[in-house]
Design a protein around this motif. Structure first.
Motif, short mmCIF file in Angstrom:
data_model
loop_
_atom_site.label_atom_id
_atom_site.label_comp_id
_atom_site.label_asym_id
_atom_site.label_seq_id
_atom_site.Cartn_x
_atom_site.Cartn_y
_atom_site.Cartn_z
N CYS A 56 0.83 -1.21 0.00
CA CYS A 56 0.00 0.00 0.00
C CYS A 56 0.86 1.26 0.00
O CYS A 56 0.37 2.36 0.32
CB CYS A 56 -0.94 -0.03 1.21
N GLY A 57 2.15 1.10 -0.28
CA GLY A 57 3.03 2.26 -0.44
C GLY A 57 3.52 2.86 0.85
O GLY A 57 3.99 4.01 0.87
N LEU A 58 3.41 2.12 1.95
CA LEU A 58 3.90 2.63 3.24
C LEU A 58 4.93 1.63 3.76
O LEU A 58 4.65 0.45 3.89
CB LEU A 58 2.74 2.76 4.23
N ASN A 59 6.12 2.16 4.08
CA ASN A 59 7.20 1.27 4.46
C ASN A 59 7.32 1.20 5.98
O ASN A 59 7.69 2.18 6.61
CB ASN A 59 8.50 1.82 3.86
N LEU A 60 7.02 0.06 6.57
CA LEU A 60 7.26 -0.10 8.01
C LEU A 60 8.75 -0.31 8.22
O LEU A 60 9.39 -1.01 7.43
CB LEU A 60 6.50 -1.31 8.55
N MET A 62 -5.32 -19.90 8.90
CA MET A 62 -6.06 -19.57 7.68
C MET A 62 -6.37 -18.08 7.63
O MET A 62 -6.75 -17.54 6.59
CB MET A 62 -7.36 -20.38 7.59
N ALA A 63 -6.20 -17.42 8.76
CA ALA A 63 -6.38 -15.96 8.79
C ALA A 63 -5.40 -15.28 7.85
O ALA A 63 -5.71 -14.24 7.27
CB ALA A 63 -6.20 -15.43 10.21
N LEU A 64 -4.20 -15.87 7.68
CA LEU A 64 -3.17 -15.21 6.85
C LEU A 64 -3.60 -15.11 5.38
O LEU A 64 -3.60 -14.01 4.82
CB LEU A 64 -1.82 -15.93 7.01
N PRO A 65 -4.00 -16.23 4.74
CA PRO A 65 -4.48 -16.07 3.35
C PRO A 65 -5.72 -15.17 3.25
O PRO A 65 -5.85 -14.41 2.27
CB PRO A 65 -4.78 -17.51 2.89
N ARG A 66 -6.58 -15.23 4.25
CA ARG A 66 -7.78 -14.35 4.20
C ARG A 66 -7.34 -12.89 4.25
O ARG A 66 -7.89 -12.02 3.56
CB ARG A 66 -8.72 -14.66 5.38
N LEU A 106 -4.96 -7.62 -1.11
CA LEU A 106 -4.83 -7.58 -2.57
C LEU A 106 -6.07 -6.97 -3.21
O LEU A 106 -5.99 -6.28 -4.22
CB LEU A 106 -4.57 -8.99 -3.12
N GLY A 107 -7.22 -7.21 -2.60
CA GLY A 107 -8.47 -6.69 -3.16
C GLY A 107 -8.72 -5.23 -2.83
O GLY A 107 -9.67 -4.62 -3.34
N PRO A 130 -13.92 2.01 2.38
CA PRO A 130 -14.35 0.61 2.24
C PRO A 130 -13.58 -0.09 1.13
O PRO A 130 -13.08 0.58 0.22
CB PRO A 130 -15.84 0.74 1.89
N ASP A 131 -13.47 -1.41 1.21
CA ASP A 131 -12.83 -2.16 0.12
C ASP A 131 -13.61 -1.92 -1.18
O ASP A 131 -14.84 -1.83 -1.16
CB ASP A 131 -12.88 -3.67 0.40
#
Ligand code: UDP
Length: 261
Positions: free
Chosen positions: A84-88, A232-236, A242-243, A258-259
């Motif tokens: 998202c263009g923000l570098n931690l 399974m939280a990770l792929p979700r 990504l969306g 909102p998404d």
């Protein structure tokens, strides 16, 4: 890409959940400063599972969003921010934060209290920390399988410590500290998950190369296949990021979008 490394922690919003863009050094500095201040301060070591829990649990989301410091424990958070263009600055794993704080406190005769894990584990973790950081004071320890909160809260308050490490697993550890914050008498409470299991030597941490490649989650899954469901939280989480077309992670002050459909 913005660089988020100034000393006042910049707050981000990851799918509506607060996260501070801090390096390990900044996190340590911040915790040591909060310890000195009056009142209780909650520190959250955030993982992607917690972010996904917060999507369906508004009370938990508010709990995290009300914390004084939220560090990026999960490597997935760094990936999401980058997309998202923000570098931690870097990952701040709970167990590494514990070690850095123990080191700092050892130098100033400071103390900590360890709450959580199976009987005997917190004591072993405390011993290991003292061996590694001579001078560190252990104010007390207590396993995480107690029946009544009252005596545990009293023991923590009576210990006189300013720093409480709580390894009860999330969300219980954060809820427990918030529920009792006014009676604990500590300056900072940090949720540290399964850190005591590793510090005590009862569980093995992933090898360094896996940690560096952000594959610690894979190692934990291989050691404990029963974690599959919660992982399974990770792929979700990744699908949501990504969306979002770059909007999953924003600066805290920006309005929540909102998404996209
Ligand atoms: N635990 C506890 N009391 C309980 C249930 C769990 O103290 O009633 C401890 C458990 O022994 C483990 C920690 O909480 O040390 C949770 O570890 P987990 O690996 O699930 O946490 P994570 O590091 O993934 O946040």
């Amino acid at each position: 890409m913005s660089s988020l490394t100034e000393s006042t922690p910049t707050a981000l919003r990851v799918l509506g959940v607060k996260l501070h863009a801090v390096s390990m050094d900044q996190a340590v500095e911040r915790v040591l400063a909060l310890i000195q201040r009056p009142g209780f301060h909650l520190v959250v070591t955030l993982g992607t599972e917690m972010v996904m829990r917060a999507q369906d649990d508004p009370e938990f989301r508010e709990l995290v969003n009300g914390a004084d410091l939220v560090v990026a424990d999960g490597a997935g958070l760094l990936w999401a921010a980058r997309r998202c263009g923000l570098n931690l600055p870097e990952r701040v794993a709970g167990i590494d934060l514990v070690c850095r704080l123990a080191e700092a406190l050892a130098g100033s005769q400071g103390s900590l209290f360890l709450l959580g894990a199976a009987p005997g584990v917190a004591e072993e973790a405390a011993r290991a920390l003292c061996n590694r950081y001579p001078g560190l004071q252990i104010a007390g320890s207590q396993d995480g399988f107690f029946q009544e909160d009252g005596p545990v809260v009293q023991a923590i308050a009576a210990s006189g410590t300013r720093l409480l490490l709580t390894g009860l697993g999330s969300p219980r550890q954060e809820r427990w500290m918030r529920q009792h914050q006014d009676r604990l008498g500590v300056g900072v409470g940090i949720g540290v998950g399964g850190s005591f299991d590793v510090l005590s030597g009862r569980k093995t941490r992933a090898p360094g190369w896996m940690i560096r490649l952000h594959l610690e989650w894979l190692f934990r899954l291989a050691c404990e296949p029963s974690r599959l469901l919660r992982m399974m939280a990770l792929p979700r989480f990744m699908v949501r990021v990504l969306g979002s077309r770059g909007q999953a992670v924003t600066l805290w002050n920006e309005p929540l979008r909102p998404d996209p459909p």
